[in-house]
Design a protein around this motif. Sequence first.
Motif, mmCIF file in Angstrom:
data_model
loop_
_atom_site.group_PDB
_atom_site.id
_atom_site.type_symbol
_atom_site.label_atom_id
_atom_site.label_comp_id
_atom_site.label_asym_id
_atom_site.label_seq_id
_atom_site.Cartn_x
_atom_site.Cartn_y
_atom_site.Cartn_z
ATOM 1 N N GLY A 223 -0.400 -16.173 -3.793
ATOM 2 C CA GLY A 223 0.964 -16.663 -3.884
ATOM 3 C C GLY A 223 1.705 -16.527 -2.575
ATOM 4 O O GLY A 223 2.734 -17.159 -2.337
ATOM 5 N N ALA A 224 1.189 -15.667 -1.702
ATOM 6 C CA ALA A 224 1.813 -15.412 -0.400
ATOM 7 C C ALA A 224 0.760 -14.793 0.510
ATOM 8 O O ALA A 224 -0.338 -14.431 0.065
ATOM 9 N N ALA A 225 1.082 -14.684 1.786
ATOM 10 C CA ALA A 225 0.175 -14.038 2.738
ATOM 11 C C ALA A 225 0.039 -12.548 2.399
ATOM 12 O O ALA A 225 0.839 -11.987 1.646
ATOM 13 N N TRP A 226 -0.976 -11.928 2.958
ATOM 14 C CA TRP A 226 -1.212 -10.489 2.767
ATOM 15 C C TRP A 226 -0.932 -9.740 4.075
ATOM 16 O O TRP A 226 -1.181 -10.255 5.170
ATOM 17 N N HIS A 227 -0.449 -8.530 3.940
ATOM 18 C CA HIS A 227 -0.169 -7.667 5.089
ATOM 19 C C HIS A 227 -0.710 -6.268 4.791
ATOM 20 O O HIS A 227 -0.714 -5.824 3.640
ATOM 21 N N SER A 228 -1.174 -5.591 5.834
ATOM 22 C CA SER A 228 -1.739 -4.258 5.651
ATOM 23 C C SER A 228 -1.303 -3.337 6.783
ATOM 24 O O SER A 228 -0.963 -3.794 7.878
ATOM 25 N N ARG A 229 -1.307 -2.055 6.489
ATOM 26 C CA ARG A 229 -1.090 -1.057 7.537
ATOM 27 C C ARG A 229 -2.107 0.058 7.366
ATOM 28 O O ARG A 229 -2.580 0.323 6.261
ATOM 29 N N LEU A 230 -2.432 0.716 8.481
ATOM 30 C CA LEU A 230 -3.433 1.778 8.486
ATOM 31 C C LEU A 230 -2.976 2.881 9.429
ATOM 32 O O LEU A 230 -2.580 2.607 10.566
ATOM 33 N N SER A 231 -3.029 4.117 8.944
ATOM 34 C CA SER A 231 -2.656 5.256 9.790
ATOM 35 C C SER A 231 -3.522 6.449 9.422
ATOM 36 O O SER A 231 -4.048 6.535 8.312
ATOM 37 N N LYS A 232 -3.684 7.360 10.381
ATOM 38 C CA LYS A 232 -4.448 8.591 10.155
ATOM 39 C C LYS A 232 -3.552 9.786 10.456
ATOM 40 O O LYS A 232 -2.748 9.750 11.393
ATOM 41 N N HIS A 233 -3.742 10.843 9.658
ATOM 42 C CA HIS A 233 -2.791 11.947 9.707
ATOM 43 C C HIS A 233 -3.494 13.298 9.723
ATOM 44 O O HIS A 233 -4.469 13.518 8.998
ATOM 45 N N GLY B 200 -10.903 16.596 8.144
ATOM 46 C CA GLY B 200 -9.713 17.112 7.472
ATOM 47 C C GLY B 200 -8.507 16.202 7.573
ATOM 48 O O GLY B 200 -7.494 16.434 6.911
ATOM 49 N N LYS B 201 -8.609 15.173 8.418
ATOM 50 C CA LYS B 201 -7.502 14.227 8.505
ATOM 51 C C LYS B 201 -7.469 13.339 7.257
ATOM 52 O O LYS B 201 -8.426 13.298 6.478
ATOM 53 N N VAL B 202 -6.370 12.628 7.098
ATOM 54 C CA VAL B 202 -6.203 11.725 5.957
ATOM 55 C C VAL B 202 -5.960 10.317 6.478
ATOM 56 O O VAL B 202 -5.100 10.105 7.336
ATOM 57 N N GLU B 203 -6.749 9.377 5.959
ATOM 58 C CA GLU B 203 -6.516 7.971 6.263
ATOM 59 C C GLU B 203 -5.659 7.383 5.149
ATOM 60 O O GLU B 203 -5.985 7.514 3.975
ATOM 61 N N TRP B 204 -4.571 6.746 5.558
ATOM 62 C CA TRP B 204 -3.633 6.164 4.590
ATOM 63 C C TRP B 204 -3.567 4.664 4.864
ATOM 64 O O TRP B 204 -3.173 4.239 5.943
ATOM 65 N N GLN B 205 -3.998 3.881 3.884
ATOM 66 C CA GLN B 205 -4.001 2.432 4.052
ATOM 67 C C GLN B 205 -3.257 1.782 2.901
ATOM 68 O O GLN B 205 -3.313 2.240 1.755
ATOM 69 N N MET B 206 -2.555 0.703 3.209
ATOM 70 C CA MET B 206 -1.850 -0.056 2.189
ATOM 71 C C MET B 206 -1.939 -1.533 2.517
ATOM 72 O O MET B 206 -1.820 -1.927 3.677
ATOM 73 N N ALA B 207 -2.209 -2.345 1.502
ATOM 74 C CA ALA B 207 -2.217 -3.803 1.649
ATOM 75 C C ALA B 207 -1.309 -4.383 0.587
ATOM 76 O O ALA B 207 -1.314 -3.917 -0.564
ATOM 77 N N THR B 208 -0.525 -5.391 0.951
ATOM 78 C CA THR B 208 0.439 -5.933 0.005
ATOM 79 C C THR B 208 0.668 -7.420 0.234
ATOM 80 O O THR B 208 0.506 -7.929 1.347
ATOM 81 N N SER B 209 1.039 -8.093 -0.836
ATOM 82 C CA SER B 209 1.481 -9.476 -0.791
ATOM 83 C C SER B 209 2.740 -9.542 -1.641
ATOM 84 O O SER B 209 2.803 -8.917 -2.711
ATOM 85 N N SER B 210 3.756 -10.259 -1.174
ATOM 86 C CA SER B 210 5.024 -10.195 -1.906
ATOM 87 C C SER B 210 5.873 -11.440 -1.677
ATOM 88 O O SER B 210 5.663 -12.197 -0.726
ATOM 89 N N THR B 211 6.844 -11.601 -2.557
ATOM 90 C CA THR B 211 7.903 -12.592 -2.379
ATOM 91 C C THR B 211 9.206 -11.955 -2.835
ATOM 92 O O THR B 211 9.242 -11.304 -3.890
ATOM 93 N N PRO B 212 10.274 -12.104 -2.050
ATOM 94 C CA PRO B 212 11.550 -11.509 -2.456
ATOM 95 C C PRO B 212 12.254 -12.301 -3.544
ATOM 96 O O PRO B 212 13.234 -11.817 -4.123
ATOM 97 N N GLY B 213 11.762 -13.519 -3.840
ATOM 98 C CA GLY B 213 12.448 -14.351 -4.814
ATOM 99 C C GLY B 213 13.740 -14.902 -4.250
ATOM 100 O O GLY B 213 14.107 -14.656 -3.103
#
Length: 233
Positions: free
Chosen positions: A58-68, A185-198
């Motif tokens: 329904g819309a493009a996808w976006h992702s972010r990736l970080s390590k902590h 011991g580090k943590v990888e945090w990833q999120m991918a999302t697709s959205s529309t604000p309407g």
Amino acid sequence: MSYQLSIEPTRPADIPPEGTILALGREVLESTKSWKAGKTYAKGTVQTLSRAKRSGDGAAWHSRLSKHTKEDATFDEFWSKLGINKAENEKEFISAIKKVTLVKRISDTQSIWTMYYTFPPPVSPRVFTVLQTIHLDESSPRTGMVVSIPVDLSGLGDEELANLEEKGTKGRYVSVERLVELEDGKVEWQMATSSTPGGSIPSFIAESSMAGQISADVPHFLKWFHTVRNQGT
């Protein structure tokens, strides 16, 4: 028709099996390896990626990736805030979220939430209602996932649930969030999302700000987490 993760909402009666939702979430994250790399944010610590809208999206996808490091938060600490009471905790570090309401608890690992966002004028308030599916795999490497899919409460038989939604323009999002405990011991945090604000916001405006918006959640979370880290210990 086979189900796929998108901003197309599902009715409560048509929610796919939990295993299907989690498998599709893993597929999305695996596919990010071939997505287009975008800007980095938060002093180069958050990498963004994107995939243009495809057939079925329904819309493009976006992702972010970080390590902590453990100084940021341990795996258990991340999971305690992002895998447990996720919606309520997001309200604490995402300023646009003014109210979250549990619509229906389906099981210990699945529940429907509605979130009420406000924005500076002239943008009107937005309402996002999602099913959250939560899964923690304790085998090594420990991995926690939260998959959120949009839910439509406007159908017959869902009136009582719909009454729990705030009044506002209906937006939709689908997201897959994953925490992985790495060997060091580090943590990888990833999120991918697709959205529309309407509403009447042009999609290109919404899309152009997505990378910055989703990246900002990382420092916002860490700043908030460090204010509550030692409470009750």
